[in-house]
Scaffold this active site. Structure first.
Site: not given
Length: 282
Positions: A131-132, A204
């Site tokens: 995700h990051e 996000e």
């Protein structure tokens, strides 16, 4: 869905620019000075925010010797995503969390708290790293900086108009322009802030989706988000600067995070988990 979030972000950015032009046109030269001032501050933040944020949380380099499994995991994910290996950091904290920062993939950093390493299993931690790294690949730091620049410029323009009306030639003049003052001073900056937060939430969702594809385990990311949501939170009352970094983390790390979705930097965890559990990664 990737194209959807890209188009959505572009529309939001266009809306911010449109508001800036509309507000700036009400004040001679306002749009130029407001945009110039906001650009200077946000360019400084863009180039140096990674150092500032890492220092703020007393991050230390996470070494190959101390955590070979994390280095191997990040290296493998970077190979899959065709990304250069970022610097990896560790933060001593009771809040289980992670974030990425840096102005571009070549200058990226990814940080894990000690608690997230203890809390998550190997698949979940890998999903969080994916995700990051997706934030890095998607250039979300750049997008966030541009959105912040436009939103700040709108606020500066509104402030210029407020002061120009205050020092106007007569009370009659101020009364005649009361509606304009209210629109620019109150509503335009508020709408700009809401749009900026909407961009953050959209990025996000995008990072969840692309991160799930990168690690090929959307259920692991969903499970990680649920665990992080229920982990202990930090106090934000001691520092506004810390509160202003909430958007960087995979999960809002602070107590008292907004319960109203429109005023939140992150989408509702339930919605993120729901979308991830509907994904089919091939």
């Amino acid at each position: 869905m990737s194209a959807y979030h890209t188009v959505k972000t572009a529309l939001f950015m266009g809306a911010l620019y449109g508001i800036l032009v509309a507000v700036g046109s009400l004040f001679n030269g306002g749009i130029f000075w407001a945009l110039a001032t906001a650009s200077i501050f946000n360019l400084i933040a863009y180039f140096y925010s990674d150092r500032i944020v890492l220092a703020m949380y007393s991050a230390k380099p996470l070494t190959q010797e101390s955590h070979p499994e994390i280095h191997g995991m990040v290296k493998d994910l970077c190979g899959r995503a065709n990304l250069p290996l970022p610097k990896i950091w560790i933060i001593e904290s009771h809040n289980a969390n992670a974030f990425a920062t840096g102005r571009n993939p070549a200058n990226a950093s990814i940080a894990f708290t000690t608690s997230i390493i203890d809390l998550l299993d190997a698949d979940e931690l890998r999903a969080v790293a994916a995700h990051e790294l997706s934030h890095v690949k998607n250039r979300d730091i750049l997008i966030g900086t541009l959105a912040a620049t436009l939103a700040a410029a709108i606020a500066y323009c509104a402030d210029m108009i407020r002061w120009s009306m205050y020092w106007g030639n007569s009370n009659r003049e101020r009364k005649q322009h009361w509606a304009v003052v209210m629109l620019t001073v109150v509503f335009a900056p508020l709408i700009a802030t809401l749009i900026q937060l909407a961009i953050s939430r959209s990025r996000e969702f995008q990072a969840d989706e692309s991160g799930a594809h990168m690690c090929r385990k959307p259920f692991a990311l969903a499970s990680a988000l649920e665990k992080l949501h229920h982990s202990p939170k930090m106090e934000q009352s001691d520092s506004y600067a810390r509160a202003s970094t909430a958007h960087l983390f995979i999960s809002n790390p602070f107590k008292g995070a907004s319960v109203l979705s429109w005023f939140s930097t992150h989408p509702p965890v339930e919605e993120r988990v729901k979308r991830l559990r509907k994904m089919l990664v091939i």
